[in-house]
Design a protein around this motif. Sequence first.
Motif, mmCIF file in Angstrom:
data_model
loop_
_atom_site.group_PDB
_atom_site.id
_atom_site.type_symbol
_atom_site.label_atom_id
_atom_site.label_comp_id
_atom_site.label_asym_id
_atom_site.label_seq_id
_atom_site.Cartn_x
_atom_site.Cartn_y
_atom_site.Cartn_z
ATOM 1 N N LYS A 30 85.819 32.531 32.260
ATOM 2 C CA LYS A 30 86.313 31.711 31.149
ATOM 3 C C LYS A 30 86.756 30.329 31.616
ATOM 4 O O LYS A 30 86.757 29.375 30.839
ATOM 5 C CB LYS A 30 87.473 32.425 30.450
ATOM 6 C CG LYS A 30 87.029 33.629 29.630
ATOM 7 C CD LYS A 30 88.206 34.268 28.915
ATOM 8 C CE LYS A 30 87.753 35.432 28.045
ATOM 9 N NZ LYS A 30 88.897 36.083 27.344
ATOM 10 N N GLU A 31 87.149 30.214 32.866
ATOM 11 C CA GLU A 31 87.629 28.931 33.367
ATOM 12 C C GLU A 31 86.502 27.995 33.771
ATOM 13 O O GLU A 31 86.744 26.830 34.064
ATOM 14 C CB GLU A 31 88.581 29.162 34.538
ATOM 15 C CG GLU A 31 89.849 29.891 34.126
ATOM 16 C CD GLU A 31 90.751 30.190 35.310
ATOM 17 O OE1 GLU A 31 90.413 29.769 36.438
ATOM 18 O OE2 GLU A 31 91.786 30.844 35.106
ATOM 19 N N GLU A 32 85.277 28.482 33.804
ATOM 20 C CA GLU A 32 84.129 27.639 34.137
ATOM 21 C C GLU A 32 83.744 26.828 32.901
ATOM 22 O O GLU A 32 83.355 27.381 31.877
ATOM 23 C CB GLU A 32 82.946 28.501 34.597
ATOM 24 C CG GLU A 32 81.654 27.741 34.830
ATOM 25 C CD GLU A 32 81.812 26.611 35.823
ATOM 26 O OE1 GLU A 32 81.641 25.440 35.396
ATOM 27 O OE2 GLU A 32 82.127 26.887 36.998
ATOM 28 N N LYS A 33 83.865 25.508 32.995
ATOM 29 C CA LYS A 33 83.647 24.630 31.833
ATOM 30 C C LYS A 33 82.176 24.347 31.560
ATOM 31 O O LYS A 33 81.786 24.114 30.425
ATOM 32 C CB LYS A 33 84.396 23.302 32.031
ATOM 33 C CG LYS A 33 85.896 23.460 32.234
ATOM 34 C CD LYS A 33 86.546 24.224 31.087
ATOM 35 C CE LYS A 33 88.048 24.341 31.289
ATOM 36 N NZ LYS A 33 88.689 25.181 30.225
ATOM 37 N N GLU A 34 81.338 24.346 32.596
ATOM 38 C CA GLU A 34 79.920 24.053 32.418
ATOM 39 C C GLU A 34 79.201 25.302 31.906
ATOM 40 O O GLU A 34 79.135 26.314 32.605
ATOM 41 C CB GLU A 34 79.308 23.600 33.742
ATOM 42 C CG GLU A 34 77.806 23.495 33.750
ATOM 43 C CD GLU A 34 77.248 22.680 32.612
ATOM 44 O OE1 GLU A 34 76.366 23.189 31.902
ATOM 45 O OE2 GLU A 34 77.707 21.531 32.417
ATOM 46 N N PRO A 35 78.678 25.294 30.674
ATOM 47 C CA PRO A 35 78.102 26.512 30.085
ATOM 48 C C PRO A 35 77.011 27.162 30.939
ATOM 49 O O PRO A 35 77.012 28.382 31.121
ATOM 50 C CB PRO A 35 77.546 26.028 28.744
ATOM 51 C CG PRO A 35 78.365 24.831 28.406
ATOM 52 C CD PRO A 35 78.664 24.177 29.713
ATOM 53 N N SER A 36 76.082 26.359 31.475
ATOM 54 C CA SER A 36 74.968 26.971 32.205
ATOM 55 C C SER A 36 75.427 27.575 33.530
ATOM 56 O O SER A 36 74.888 28.600 33.966
ATOM 57 C CB SER A 36 73.849 25.955 32.429
ATOM 58 O OG SER A 36 74.307 24.807 33.107
ATOM 59 N N ARG A 37 76.435 26.976 34.165
ATOM 60 C CA ARG A 37 76.964 27.590 35.377
ATOM 61 C C ARG A 37 77.701 28.873 35.027
ATOM 62 O O ARG A 37 77.693 29.847 35.802
ATOM 63 C CB ARG A 37 77.880 26.615 36.120
ATOM 64 C CG ARG A 37 78.460 27.177 37.420
ATOM 65 C CD ARG A 37 77.408 27.493 38.471
ATOM 66 N NE ARG A 37 77.981 28.274 39.572
ATOM 67 C CZ ARG A 37 77.325 28.657 40.659
ATOM 68 N NH1 ARG A 37 76.053 28.350 40.810
ATOM 69 N NH2 ARG A 37 77.930 29.357 41.598
ATOM 70 N N THR A 84 71.829 22.896 32.801
ATOM 71 C CA THR A 84 72.062 21.652 33.532
ATOM 72 C C THR A 84 72.689 21.867 34.908
ATOM 73 O O THR A 84 72.564 21.021 35.783
ATOM 74 C CB THR A 84 72.958 20.705 32.718
ATOM 75 O OG1 THR A 84 74.148 21.417 32.359
ATOM 76 C CG2 THR A 84 72.246 20.252 31.454
ATOM 77 N N VAL A 85 73.381 22.975 35.111
ATOM 78 C CA VAL A 85 73.967 23.314 36.411
ATOM 79 C C VAL A 85 73.648 24.776 36.700
ATOM 80 O O VAL A 85 74.047 25.658 35.941
ATOM 81 C CB VAL A 85 75.497 23.095 36.433
ATOM 82 C CG1 VAL A 85 76.066 23.515 37.793
ATOM 83 C CG2 VAL A 85 75.847 21.652 36.132
ATOM 84 N N GLY A 143 69.277 28.193 45.806
ATOM 85 C CA GLY A 143 69.563 27.993 44.394
ATOM 86 C C GLY A 143 68.834 26.789 43.817
ATOM 87 O O GLY A 143 68.600 25.791 44.498
ATOM 88 N N GLN A 144 68.503 26.899 42.533
ATOM 89 C CA GLN A 144 67.868 25.790 41.823
ATOM 90 C C GLN A 144 68.936 24.887 41.240
ATOM 91 O O GLN A 144 69.971 25.355 40.746
ATOM 92 C CB GLN A 144 66.973 26.321 40.713
ATOM 93 C CG GLN A 144 66.245 25.236 39.939
ATOM 94 C CD GLN A 144 65.072 25.770 39.138
ATOM 95 O OE1 GLN A 144 64.613 26.878 39.352
ATOM 96 N NE2 GLN A 144 64.579 24.967 38.214
ATOM 97 N N LYS A 145 68.692 23.579 41.245
ATOM 98 C CA LYS A 145 69.696 22.628 40.794
ATOM 99 C C LYS A 145 69.915 22.716 39.288
ATOM 100 O O LYS A 145 71.044 22.811 38.811
ATOM 101 C CB LYS A 145 69.295 21.209 41.186
ATOM 102 C CG LYS A 145 70.350 20.166 40.864
ATOM 103 C CD LYS A 145 69.936 18.787 41.381
ATOM 104 C CE LYS A 145 71.020 17.755 41.115
ATOM 105 N NZ LYS A 145 70.643 16.407 41.630
ATOM 106 N N ASN A 146 68.835 22.660 38.515
ATOM 107 C CA ASN A 146 68.943 22.719 37.052
ATOM 108 C C ASN A 146 67.590 23.045 36.458
ATOM 109 O O ASN A 146 66.586 23.149 37.183
ATOM 110 C CB ASN A 146 69.475 21.399 36.466
ATOM 111 C CG ASN A 146 68.675 20.194 36.927
ATOM 112 O OD1 ASN A 146 67.446 20.195 36.971
ATOM 113 N ND2 ASN A 146 69.376 19.137 37.307
ATOM 114 N N TRP A 147 67.560 23.210 35.147
ATOM 115 C CA TRP A 147 66.306 23.486 34.439
ATOM 116 C C TRP A 147 66.471 23.079 32.986
ATOM 117 O O TRP A 147 67.513 23.328 32.378
ATOM 118 C CB TRP A 147 65.947 24.968 34.515
ATOM 119 C CG TRP A 147 64.798 25.364 33.645
ATOM 120 C CD1 TRP A 147 63.479 25.114 33.869
ATOM 121 C CD2 TRP A 147 64.848 26.095 32.417
ATOM 122 N NE1 TRP A 147 62.700 25.631 32.860
ATOM 123 C CE2 TRP A 147 63.525 26.242 31.948
ATOM 124 C CE3 TRP A 147 65.885 26.641 31.657
ATOM 125 C CZ2 TRP A 147 63.209 26.911 30.771
ATOM 126 C CZ3 TRP A 147 65.570 27.305 30.487
ATOM 127 C CH2 TRP A 147 64.256 27.434 30.053
#
Length: 455
Positions: free
Chosen positions: A236-243, A303-304, A283-287
């Motif tokens: 829940k504390e991770e702000k970036e949705p894709s991460r 994005t992340v 790991g892949q950077k983004n997609w």
Amino acid sequence: MNSIHRRQFLKNTVPLGALASIHLLSSSKTLLGKEAPSSQKPNIVFIIADDMGWADIGYQNPAMLTPHLDTLAKEGAQLTHHYAAPTCTPTRVGIMTGQYPSRYGVTGPDYGQIFRDDTITLAAALRRAGYYTAISGKWHMGSPPEWTPLRYGFDSSYGYFHGQVDPYTHLYKTGVRTWHRNDQCIEETGHVTDLITDEAVRIIEAKRNNPFFLYVAYSVPHFPLDEPEEWLSLYKEEKEPSRRWFNASVSHMDHGIGRIVDALDRTGIRENTLIVFVSDNGGQKNWHSADQYKGRYADKPHTVLGNNQPLKGWKGAVYEGGIRVPAFLNWKGHLREKTVEAPIHAVDWMPTLCQLTDASPSSKQRFDGINVWPYITGIKKADPSRVMYWKTGSCKAVRKGDWKLIQFQNTEQVELYNLAADPYEKQDLAKERSSLVDELKSILVELGKDDRPKL
């Protein structure tokens, strides 16, 4: 994640048992100091994650909640210099053949026919040695309907043929059927991670008289990602949705691996089962959603994604972040807790497991990999002059000892790094060490002579 939530998550995970004892295997014919009949050959559970970066696992990054993987690694042999190819198909081909994927013309994600007709895969060699062989998850080493798992040594197959899969629709991109059982497409409901785990547990629990080789190839954390709230709520504390989706998918997979280990314990075969865990690349950077995905994923930009820190580079590159991946072995009662510093390559798995099980591939099939079991058990120290090789569509790389050369295709550009002194590849020494550059370029030429065009 707050501390209460974290403690509750760890409390609810499946325990993996006490520390492994210190017995070691000195050869493929010795188990716990005595001659091993064929009935005592170890089961092998080979687990491969898709696009898991160096810091995408808990024992290397405490922000990742992977208690089952962490325990397996802690109680086993952690491989601190395990190398894959920079992308998925090449790594899988290397694992299954013991040869550099460029020997098959494979330098990136690939389809069509991969293996030559006379290729004996790891699965085929183990089947010859009396093993039941099964795959659950990603294939991506040939296209249906002709070039699929049952043709290349597997007794049973389940999962998906292509390079990625939607977690819920089970389609490749948005329209191609890829989910199958025994190489025949089927319709099924459920999250892909759970389905792959369910099949692995089924294989373990089936009653049979011979040992088994179970290749579990998870779809995560490769895009496209979609996870239920049960796993998203851990971050829940991770702000970036894709991460957040990425982290959730890794914890979901970790839970599945806990179920696999629990099945081994429950059936009483844990101490006769070698577990291997690797990632297929960094790991892949983004997609960003391609046209084929628009509609279902247009509003979910990834994005992340992966985290390879502190290593340099991403999936697709031959920098350490693209090819050096989390990996370990666990064999309760046979492998002690230890760290293995020796460089190990994906192509080493077939010769190592064949030696361990007395499996015999074709006499015509040469290995690029070596048997690394003596390094894993500590019987032998790593060869400081060992050479490793990578080839992609844009560059080649060679590692000899601590030195690594990258040569970019169709240019004169090269980069040289000393990985012992500079593991994060910050200082290019190509100009200062021109004679060493020439030596390593010559090695690349020699290694390339055995490469073959794609079928």
